[in-house]
Design an enzyme around this catalytic site. Sequence first.
Site, PDB file in Angstrom:
ATOM      1  N   CYS A 165      79.197  -4.754 -44.066  1.00 57.20           N
ATOM      2  CA  CYS A 165      79.121  -3.376 -43.564  1.00 57.20           C
ATOM      3  C   CYS A 165      77.846  -2.697 -44.075  1.00 57.20           C
ATOM      4  O   CYS A 165      76.752  -3.131 -43.734  1.00 57.20           O
ATOM      5  CB  CYS A 165      80.387  -2.598 -43.905  1.00 57.20           C
ATOM      6  N   HIS A 217      84.130  -5.831 -40.970  1.00 60.78           N
ATOM      7  CA  HIS A 217      84.803  -5.977 -42.259  1.00 60.78           C
ATOM      8  C   HIS A 217      85.631  -7.260 -42.247  1.00 60.78           C
ATOM      9  O   HIS A 217      86.736  -7.266 -41.694  1.00 60.78           O
ATOM     10  CB  HIS A 217      85.723  -4.777 -42.515  1.00 60.78           C
ATOM     11  N   GLU A 236      87.364  -8.443 -44.592  1.00 55.13           N
ATOM     12  CA  GLU A 236      88.613  -8.216 -45.336  1.00 55.13           C
ATOM     13  C   GLU A 236      89.657  -7.482 -44.500  1.00 55.13           C
ATOM     14  O   GLU A 236      90.834  -7.435 -44.881  1.00 55.13           O
ATOM     15  CB  GLU A 236      88.316  -7.443 -46.628  1.00 55.13           C
TER      16      GLU A 236
END
Length: 208
Positions: A84, A188, A190
Amino acid sequence: MVEVVALVDYGAGNLHSVHNALKAAGAEVTVTADPYVVRAADRIVLPGVGSFKACAEGLRAIPHMVEAMTERVHVGGAPFLGICVGMQLLADRGLEHGETPGLGWVPGEVRLIQPSDAAIKVPHMGWNDVALLPHARGSAVIEEGEAYFLHSYHFAADNPHDVAAMTDHGEGLVAAVARDNIVGVQFHPEKSQAYGLATLRRFLEWFP
């Protein structure tokens, strides 16, 4: 011997979630603000949440951290992943809240997303496609799929060959950049479930 991944803690990242995702992908992770740990790491991950200006200033506020990262990545050849705003910091400059210097590792600048269609909302938020560019087919880290994005500024690379993947939000936006042993993703991992974990696993297995 187990590799150590240094997850850089400079007060501007979603550290807990990124740490857990890296562990789930099989990494031995050290969350650190110590440049000596970064210099010794096998791989480096730079997360980032918030504005380009705040992240750049937070990173530079840690004495010798930028120098340690630069030495380990550019001289030592350690694989590097920016996530990011961590990806955006690879640029020469960011234009959020004025002009702020980036790391300058991937030439370009980070600009506000300005879609020509007023119906397209900013920030670009939610799931979207990650489409590989032809020169990046067979990329060791980035593959096509669907990932979770959340950003209002985008990476405008000077050299199209540094762009590994694109996404679409009223216009083409850079989803990933890659140069030598450096890769950055705007999405992202995650938060991108199976696709994100697979991306992190490929990064951990990548020997550029």
